[in-house]
Design an enzyme around this catalytic site. Structure first.
Site, short mmCIF file in Angstrom:
data_model
loop_
_atom_site.label_atom_id
_atom_site.label_comp_id
_atom_site.label_asym_id
_atom_site.label_seq_id
_atom_site.Cartn_x
_atom_site.Cartn_y
_atom_site.Cartn_z
CE1 TYR A 288 -45.32 33.70 -3.65
CE2 TYR A 288 -42.99 34.16 -3.34
CZ TYR A 288 -44.23 33.88 -2.81
OH TYR A 288 -44.40 33.77 -1.46
CB CYS B 107 -46.04 36.19 4.14
SG CYS B 107 -45.58 37.45 2.94
#
Length: 352
Positions: free
Chosen positions: A190, A65
């Protein structure tokens, strides 16, 4: 997508895109501060019940992440290994969200899933279960799960070493830079990857590469992002977490393939420079003005196997067969020559 609703785990309670097909990131929920932490430029240190005591706090992260990566990098660069313990969740994420395993177990509560840590903190919690998580072992609760705030707390609330990633004289510029790169770059990949229609994707990609082009130009004349470019700061930590993943994941998996980072001379050199930050323990690093950072301090926080496994395996909607690519074959340890920029003296991490 998956989330907790009134303390119960749901697999169908969160939509990642809005009605216009645009990626819609939810806000973090736990926003407490460590006593003495500085939240932003010009603000006085926070006062709270959470005292920055060595050994009291634990950091839950996933190496895959980018948001958790930020916190792990600051912990490493600030020399907080003995002050804040750390543990990992598995890189793959399925219906139960982030999970622990025999390889990566929960050292505090012996949980199977990270969402159980959240309900330990708040049995009625509603929201997404994300990393990083800063946990207080004394109060048995989550202090904070917002990466940008955890970065600032770790740098300003703890003594650590002499390194400063959020020096007082640069805080305003650091804040402005972190904000400037967040939407088009950190979140932009994203926005492109999870876009629900062509228009949303096109807008995200256009803004992403406009921003990359901008910072390519900035880095042509300075080593780092904020101020006069002579000091590595939290802005660089935030940028690096995206750039180091770009060619292996975002370029292909999120369709951000207009250009790879290794095709940008300055951004690629900058990424390698940050990856290689660190000197052998006991030897002063030229970037710190005397503070010791152990060898490959940043490189130790990068796990490309976890990164690729997470994205290509976890996102079954984007990659239904969950095949993990074997490339690209690029080397972050190649020479970068960033320390030879004209007019740029040896970099330092500490405030003068």
């Amino acid at each position: 997508m998956n989330m907790l609703v009134d303390g119960e785990w749901r697999v169908d309670a969160y939509e990642s895109t809005n009605e216009d097909g645009e990626f819609d990131r939810s806000e973090s929920s736990f926003r407490n501060w460590l006593d003495g932490g500085v939240p932003e430029a010009g603000a006085a240190p926070e006062s709270s019940e959470f005292t920055p005591e060595s050994g009291r706090y634990h950091l839950y992260i996933c190496r895959a992440c980018p948001w958790a990566h930020r916190a792990a990098m600051v912990r490493q660069l600030r020399g907080l290994d003995d002050d804040i313990s750390i543990s990992l969740v598995q890189p793959e994420r399925y219906d139960q969200g982030w999970e622990f395993s025999a390889e990566h177990s929960d050292p505090l509560g012996d949980h199977e899933f990270l969402h159980e840590v959240y309900t330990d903190a708040d049995p009625e919690f509603t929201g997404r279960v994300t990393v990083p998580v800063l946990w207080d072992t004394q109060e048995d609760t989550i202090v904070n799960n917002e990466s940008s705030e955890i970065m600032r707390m770790l740098d300003t609330a703890f003594d650590g070493n002499d390194v400063s990633l959020y020096p007082a004289d640069l805080r305003e510029e650091i804040d402005e830079t972190v904000e400037a790169i967040y939407e088009p770059i950190n979140n932009g990949v994203y926005r492109a990857g999870f876009a629900g229609n062509q228009a949303a994707y096109d807008e995200a990609v256009e803004e992403l590469f406009d921003a990359l082009d901008h910072w390519e130009g900035v880095l042509d004349g300075q080593r780092y992002l904020a101020g006069d470019g002579k000091r590595l700061t939290l802005a660089d930590v935030a940028m690096f977490a995206t750039l180091v993943r770009f060619d292996h994941v975002y370029h292909t998996h999120f369709k951000c393939n207009r250009r790879a980072i290794h095709e940008y001379p300055n951004l690629w050199g900058y990424t390698k420079d940050l990856y290689q930050t660190g000197e052998p323990s006991g030897s002063p690093d030229r970037r710190t003005g005397g503070a010791t950072i152990r060898e490959s301090a940043v490189a130790e926080t990068v796990n490309m196997d976890h990164i690729t496994r997470h994205y290509y395996v976890s996102h079954g909607d984007l990659n239904p067969k969950r095949l993990v690519p074997t490339g690209p074959d690029i080397d972050f340890t190649e020479p970068h020559n960033r320390d030879e920029l004209p007019g740029t003296p040896p970099a330092t991490l500490v405030g003068q």
